[in-house]
Write an enzyme that holds these catalytic residues in place. Sequence first.
Site, PDB file in Angstrom:
ATOM      1  N   GLY A  43      16.155  16.525 -13.139  1.00  0.00           N
ATOM      2  CA  GLY A  43      15.961  17.671 -12.248  1.00  0.00           C
ATOM      3  C   GLY A  43      15.841  18.987 -13.012  1.00  0.00           C
ATOM      4  N   TYR A 150      14.621  -1.363 -13.072  1.00  0.00           N
ATOM      5  CA  TYR A 150      14.668  -0.195 -12.182  1.00  0.00           C
ATOM      6  C   TYR A 150      14.713  -0.659 -10.722  1.00  0.00           C
ATOM      7  CZ  TYR A 150      13.035   3.474  -9.124  1.00  0.00           C
ATOM      8  OH  TYR A 150      12.933   4.328  -8.054  1.00  0.00           O
ATOM      9  N   ARG A 218      -2.382   2.279  -3.040  1.00  0.00           N
ATOM     10  CA  ARG A 218      -0.980   2.670  -2.940  1.00  0.00           C
ATOM     11  C   ARG A 218      -0.748   3.414  -1.638  1.00  0.00           C
ATOM     12  NH1 ARG A 218      -0.630  -0.533  -6.051  1.00  0.00           N
ATOM     13  NH2 ARG A 218       0.488  -0.688  -8.024  1.00  0.00           N
TER      14      ARG A 218
HETATM   15  N1  UDP Z   1      -2.231   4.283 -12.385  1.00  0.00           N
HETATM   16  C1  UDP Z   1      -3.441   4.498 -13.012  1.00  0.00           C
HETATM   17  N2  UDP Z   1      -3.438   5.207 -14.174  1.00  0.00           N
HETATM   18  C2  UDP Z   1      -2.321   5.716 -14.731  1.00  0.00           C
HETATM   19  C3  UDP Z   1      -1.086   5.504 -14.069  1.00  0.00           C
HETATM   20  C4  UDP Z   1      -1.075   4.779 -12.910  1.00  0.00           C
HETATM   21  O1  UDP Z   1      -4.481   4.039 -12.564  1.00  0.00           O
HETATM   22  O2  UDP Z   1      -2.411   6.319 -15.816  1.00  0.00           O
HETATM   23  C5  UDP Z   1      -2.209   3.488 -11.140  1.00  0.00           C
HETATM   24  C6  UDP Z   1      -1.286   2.272 -11.209  1.00  0.00           C
HETATM   25  O3  UDP Z   1      -1.979   1.151 -11.700  1.00  0.00           O
HETATM   26  C7  UDP Z   1      -0.903   2.083  -9.761  1.00  0.00           C
HETATM   27  C8  UDP Z   1      -0.984   3.479  -9.170  1.00  0.00           C
HETATM   28  O4  UDP Z   1      -1.711   4.278 -10.104  1.00  0.00           O
HETATM   29  O5  UDP Z   1      -1.851   1.272  -9.104  1.00  0.00           O
HETATM   30  C9  UDP Z   1       0.367   4.104  -8.933  1.00  0.00           C
HETATM   31  O6  UDP Z   1       1.117   4.008 -10.120  1.00  0.00           O
HETATM   32  P1  UDP Z   1       2.511   4.728 -10.252  1.00  0.00           P
HETATM   33  O7  UDP Z   1       3.067   4.397 -11.588  1.00  0.00           O
HETATM   34  O8  UDP Z   1       2.369   6.145  -9.859  1.00  0.00           O
HETATM   35  O9  UDP Z   1       3.352   4.045  -9.102  1.00  0.00           O
HETATM   36  P2  UDP Z   1       3.710   2.495  -8.822  1.00  0.00           P
HETATM   37  O10 UDP Z   1       3.068   2.164  -7.530  1.00  0.00           O
HETATM   38  O11 UDP Z   1       3.172   1.678  -9.934  1.00  0.00           O
HETATM   39  O12 UDP Z   1       5.193   2.503  -8.748  1.00  0.00           O
END
Ligand code: UDP
Length: 338
Positions: A43, A150, A218
């Site tokens: 934070g 996590y 997502r």
């Molecule tokens: N993602 C991406 N490029 C990056 C980081 C993430 O395309 O450099 C994609 C990742 O594959 C996922 C989505 O963005 O499909 C969300 O990733 P994030 O890590 O934000 O959240 P997650 O759903 O994985 O917890």
Amino acid sequence: MSGTSVQGIAVVTGGAGFIGSHMVDLLLSEGLHVRVVDNFVGGHRSNLEHHKGDENLEVFDADIRDMDSIRPAFDGARYVFHFAGIGDIVPSIERPIDYMATNVQGTVHVLECARAAGIEKLVYAASSSCYGLAETPTLETHPIRPQYPYALSKFQGEEAVMHWHQVYGLPANSVRIFNAYGTRVRTTGAYGAVFGVFLRQKLAGKPYTVVGDGTQERDFIYASDLAKAFLAAARTEKSGEIYNAGGGNPQSINRLVELLEGEVVYVPKRPGEPDVTWADITKIQSELGWAPEIPFEEGVRRMLADIERWKDAPLWDPDSIANATKTWFTYLGNGRKA
Ligand code: UDP
């Protein structure tokens, strides 16, 4: 002065963090007196600086791993919103003890403080990562399949909340957060959340590192919408309940790129990442009367308006991502289809 608000006192653990600070905004605007409990590792004081001088905000520099340090913040509290914890996949694989100590045992400390204070309701910030590679849209009753420490730690924190409800009668609900985004999303630390990565790349004029082919979707949910879900979960008479909170309308990474505009470069898909996250939000809509209000396009527009915040954030490229996710491929790749 503390505790003078007619609406009562709300404790927000992790209140200087991304979602927690949106919670603080909402609670103050609703007339509550807010006590932030934060150790200022994830934070930042800057997330609260727009409330400077507000007598209804108190900040406790304290760590949920140390129960004595947080206890005073709970005195006379009506609500507790528990956001404090540590995130990100790779460091959780590398340092599982820290994740269990903070996200599980730290939660137990918060529960004990809340119980001793005789609070009216605690709301726990749970993670949709508990579902793992789930069928979609995903209901709260879906099997629990954490893919990395996590996810396990956040789920066990939730189990503790439900256990304190069951054994001690602590009034508590849990909200499983899907992909939270919004202003103040974290800019520092380990490789992670897509918004921070892409906004920094945009500022630098570098290509967006799209994972896989970018068709993965997502369920993005804007942080201020989430704050409203948490307040509804506190105000309800219901207790011992688990609610999904997402937009209920998944967006592809390619759609995000389209809205941000710019070039892309592709990086390998990784094991354990779902192709789609999609919350079934029927329960929270019908029981709490909550619904997301901020459309994805509007949320992205707000973040772009605030893009200067990412100017000092780490800049990722395919090589540094390959390096940062090595542990991920090593531990989660075991014979699993990536
Ligand atoms: N993602 C991406 N490029 C990056 C980081 C993430 O395309 O450099 C994609 C990742 O594959 C996922 C989505 O963005 O499909 C969300 O990733 P994030 O890590 O934000 O959240 P997650 O759903 O994985 O917890």
